[in-house]
Design an enzyme around this catalytic site. Structure first.
Site, PDB file in Angstrom:
ATOM      1  N   CYS A 114     -58.897   0.597 -84.112  1.00 58.28           N
ATOM      2  CA  CYS A 114     -58.247  -0.721 -84.143  1.00 58.28           C
ATOM      3  C   CYS A 114     -59.135  -1.832 -83.588  1.00 58.28           C
ATOM      4  CB  CYS A 114     -56.930  -0.661 -83.399  1.00 58.28           C
ATOM      5  SG  CYS A 114     -55.797   0.507 -84.147  1.00 58.28           S
ATOM      6  N   HIS A 257     -54.933  -7.724 -81.987  1.00 59.74           N
ATOM      7  CA  HIS A 257     -54.627  -6.560 -82.818  1.00 59.74           C
ATOM      8  C   HIS A 257     -53.121  -6.340 -82.779  1.00 59.74           C
ATOM      9  CE1 HIS A 257     -54.308  -2.613 -84.405  1.00 59.74           C
ATOM     10  NE2 HIS A 257     -54.092  -2.038 -83.236  1.00 59.74           N
ATOM     11  N   ASN A 287     -48.709  -1.603 -87.577  1.00 57.83           N
ATOM     12  CA  ASN A 287     -50.099  -1.527 -87.124  1.00 57.83           C
ATOM     13  C   ASN A 287     -50.958  -1.003 -88.278  1.00 57.83           C
ATOM     14  OD1 ASN A 287     -52.554  -0.779 -86.007  1.00 57.83           O
ATOM     15  ND2 ASN A 287     -51.671   0.187 -84.192  1.00 57.83           N
TER      16      ASN A 287
HETATM   17  N1  ACO Z   1     -37.309   6.571 -82.516  1.00 55.63           N
HETATM   18  C1  ACO Z   1     -36.436   6.866 -81.538  1.00 55.63           C
HETATM   19  N2  ACO Z   1     -36.797   7.326 -80.336  1.00 55.63           N
HETATM   20  C2  ACO Z   1     -38.124   7.497 -80.114  1.00 55.63           C
HETATM   21  C3  ACO Z   1     -39.094   7.220 -81.096  1.00 55.63           C
HETATM   22  C4  ACO Z   1     -38.644   6.752 -82.334  1.00 55.63           C
HETATM   23  N3  ACO Z   1     -39.489   6.456 -83.344  1.00 55.63           N
HETATM   24  N4  ACO Z   1     -40.314   7.499 -80.588  1.00 55.63           N
HETATM   25  C5  ACO Z   1     -40.132   7.912 -79.328  1.00 55.63           C
HETATM   26  N5  ACO Z   1     -38.792   7.943 -79.039  1.00 55.63           N
HETATM   27  C6  ACO Z   1     -38.150   8.325 -77.792  1.00 55.63           C
HETATM   28  C7  ACO Z   1     -39.009   9.227 -76.958  1.00 55.63           C
HETATM   29  O1  ACO Z   1     -38.874  10.576 -77.375  1.00 55.63           O
HETATM   30  C8  ACO Z   1     -38.430   8.981 -75.589  1.00 55.63           C
HETATM   31  O2  ACO Z   1     -37.244   9.742 -75.479  1.00 55.63           O
HETATM   32  P1  ACO Z   1     -36.861  10.460 -74.081  1.00 55.63           P
HETATM   33  O3  ACO Z   1     -36.712   9.326 -73.106  1.00 55.63           O
HETATM   34  O4  ACO Z   1     -35.597  11.156 -74.416  1.00 55.63           O
HETATM   35  O5  ACO Z   1     -38.024  11.334 -73.770  1.00 55.63           O
HETATM   36  C9  ACO Z   1     -38.037   7.513 -75.618  1.00 55.63           C
HETATM   37  O6  ACO Z   1     -37.948   7.172 -77.005  1.00 55.63           O
HETATM   38  C10 ACO Z   1     -39.041   6.598 -74.950  1.00 55.63           C
HETATM   39  O7  ACO Z   1     -40.354   6.931 -75.384  1.00 55.63           O
HETATM   40  P2  ACO Z   1     -41.623   6.196 -74.834  1.00 55.63           P
HETATM   41  O8  ACO Z   1     -42.847   6.845 -75.393  1.00 55.63           O
HETATM   42  O9  ACO Z   1     -41.489   6.042 -73.342  1.00 55.63           O
HETATM   43  O10 ACO Z   1     -41.424   4.744 -75.501  1.00 55.63           O
HETATM   44  P3  ACO Z   1     -42.249   3.457 -75.213  1.00 55.63           P
HETATM   45  O11 ACO Z   1     -41.345   2.393 -74.746  1.00 55.63           O
HETATM   46  O12 ACO Z   1     -43.504   3.725 -74.411  1.00 55.63           O
HETATM   47  O13 ACO Z   1     -42.724   3.033 -76.674  1.00 55.63           O
HETATM   48  C11 ACO Z   1     -44.670   3.099 -78.097  1.00 55.63           C
HETATM   49  C12 ACO Z   1     -43.555   3.916 -77.429  1.00 55.63           C
HETATM   50  C13 ACO Z   1     -44.024   2.112 -79.036  1.00 55.63           C
HETATM   51  C14 ACO Z   1     -45.546   4.061 -78.883  1.00 55.63           C
HETATM   52  C15 ACO Z   1     -45.502   2.359 -77.023  1.00 55.63           C
HETATM   53  O14 ACO Z   1     -45.851   3.243 -76.004  1.00 55.63           O
HETATM   54  C16 ACO Z   1     -46.743   1.717 -77.580  1.00 55.63           C
HETATM   55  O15 ACO Z   1     -46.695   0.761 -78.345  1.00 55.63           O
HETATM   56  N6  ACO Z   1     -47.914   2.191 -77.153  1.00 55.63           N
HETATM   57  C17 ACO Z   1     -49.175   1.578 -77.567  1.00 55.63           C
HETATM   58  C18 ACO Z   1     -49.584   1.984 -78.947  1.00 55.63           C
HETATM   59  C19 ACO Z   1     -50.812   1.172 -79.327  1.00 55.63           C
HETATM   60  O16 ACO Z   1     -51.006   0.075 -78.884  1.00 55.63           O
HETATM   61  N7  ACO Z   1     -51.653   1.700 -80.160  1.00 55.63           N
HETATM   62  C20 ACO Z   1     -52.822   0.845 -80.467  1.00 55.63           C
HETATM   63  C21 ACO Z   1     -53.928   1.548 -80.861  1.00 55.63           C
HETATM   64  S1  ACO Z   1     -53.716   2.224 -82.423  1.00 55.63           S
HETATM   65  C22 ACO Z   1     -55.330   2.702 -82.970  1.00 55.63           C
HETATM   66  O17 ACO Z   1     -56.331   2.497 -82.332  1.00 55.63           O
HETATM   67  C23 ACO Z   1     -55.382   3.450 -84.247  1.00 55.63           C
END
Ligand code: ACO
Length: 334
Positions: A114, A257, A287
């Site tokens: 990214c 990004h 993304n």
């Molecule tokens: N739908 C419903 N529930 C979900 C989903 C989904 N799609 N995905 C995860 N959950 C659940 C999890 O299982 C968890 O459940 P639990 O509490 O029962 O264990 C709960 O939701 C919370 O999960 P978290 O991982 O804590 O959610 P978070 O608020 O951190 O959001 C996310 C996750 C959106 C992935 C976030 O962490 C994020 O954006 N991270 C950065 C990603 C990024 O920036 N990537 C960039 C680089 S990409 C590249 O270089 C190719």
């Protein structure tokens, strides 16, 4: 100081026709529109279909950027394609060069997930500023729908496919559109986000086994990547503003990004940048990896938000881990 700078003079983009809504994804994995929208800001993403793979999409984006800049393909010296999901591991940029008929241009890929587009733009800038080249197309294109695990709800909801390109040319140093840049890598945290070669081997001769080509699906520790982004993106932008003597209130646009709306909001708040000056199209495309920054730029240029002379702070971040920032001035076509 170099006699030359880099002017950003044209943009173009192309997205697949197939759009997949959050609701549609909930038919495949245990998710829902409300969770995806509130946690990420994403409402839909585009997915490449068999008739239009990455090379075709990147070529379309490149043609649009050439047309916007008012250039012919033969004018190009360089085609740099940032991608982590190539059609050909030997290089997809040459396929685009062939399709465009850009006979004079050298074409090669650059892989930095990214951060790829920003790293490629800065790289192209070095050829132009040194006087070695005159005109370049920098493409960001990814088809991560190939590599996500469609049964992993923690990642498959985040990504989409797209291609976009920016036309850049050498200009007098005092008109440089690349006012400053910073690039960083931290391979010790590589395991946070991977699209790694699979560890399968097969026997090819008696006593000789070879690794079989193929990749594991994309794997991400979302929370770690989130923490990394909200720490490093403000830090790199601060470095950049301090080194160029530009203050946040002088910026016309923040162009990050597009990974997560919460990351965009957190960075904007850190610099007290009003949210209407933060460019975002996450809700439509998710993304798109190396494509997000030029895709967003092209949209904002074409709808008249970004105007000639506007100052843009941009940052790319992601797998590697890698991150970087650039202060850009948009020129637009002559
Ligand atoms: N739908 C419903 N529930 C979900 C989903 C989904 N799609 N995905 C995860 N959950 C659940 C999890 O299982 C968890 O459940 P639990 O509490 O029962 O264990 C709960 O939701 C919370 O999960 P978290 O991982 O804590 O959610 P978070 O608020 O951190 O959001 C996310 C996750 C959106 C992935 C976030 O962490 C994020 O954006 N991270 C950065 C990603 C990024 O920036 N990537 C960039 C680089 S990409 C590249 O270089 C190719």
């Amino acid at each position: 100081m170099s006699r030359y700078g880099m002017a950003l003079v044209g943009s173009g983009s192309a997205v697949p026709i197939t759009s997949v809504s959050n609701q549609q994804l909930s038919e495949r994995v245990d998710t829902n529109d409300e969770w995806i929208r509130t946690r990420t800001g994403i409402g839909a993403r585009r997915i490449c279909n068999p008739e239009e793979p990455l090379t075709a999409l990147a070529t379309k984006a490149a043609e649009a950027a050439l047309e916007h800049a008012g250039w012919k393909a033969e004018d190009l010296d360089l085609i740099l394609m940032a991608t982590s999901s190539p059609d050909d591991l030997f290089g997809t940029a040459p396929r685009v060069q062939g399709a465009l008929g850009a006979r004079q241009a050298v074409a090669f890929d650059l892989t930095a997930a990214c951060s790829g587009f920003l790293f490629a733009l800065i790289t192209a800038g070095q050829y132009l500023r040194s006087g070695a080249m005159r005109r370049a197309l920098v493409i960001g294109a990814d088809q991560l729908s190939r590599w996500v695990d469609w049964d992993d709800r923690t990642t498959c909801v985040l990504f989409g496919d797209a291609a976009a390109a920016v036309a850049v040319e050498a200009c007098p140093a005092e008109e440089d559109g690349l006012l400053g840049f910073r690039m960083h890598s931290d391979g010790s945290r590589n395991g946070c986000l991977t699209l790694a070669q699979s560890e399968t081997h097969h026997s090819v001769l008696s006593g000789v086994s070879a690794q079989r080509g193929g990749f594991e699906p994309l794997r991400m520790n979302g929370q770690e990547v989130y923490k990394f982004a909200v720490r490093e993106v403000p830090a790199v932008l601060k470095e950049l503003l301090e080194s160029t003597g530009i203050s946040a209130d002088q910026l016309d646009w923040l162009l990050l990004h597009q990974a997560n709306q919460r990351i965009l909001d957190a960075v904007a708040d850190r610099f007290q940048i009003p949210h209407e000056r933060v460019l975002s199209n996450l809700s439509n495309y998710g993304n798109t990896s190396a494509a997000t920054i030029p895709l967003m730029l092209d949209e904002a240029v074409k709808d008249g938000r970004v105007k000639s002379g506007d100052l843009i702070a941009s940052s790319g971040f992601g797998a590697g881990l890698s991150w970087g920032g650039a202060l850009l001035r948009w020129s637009g076509p002559a």
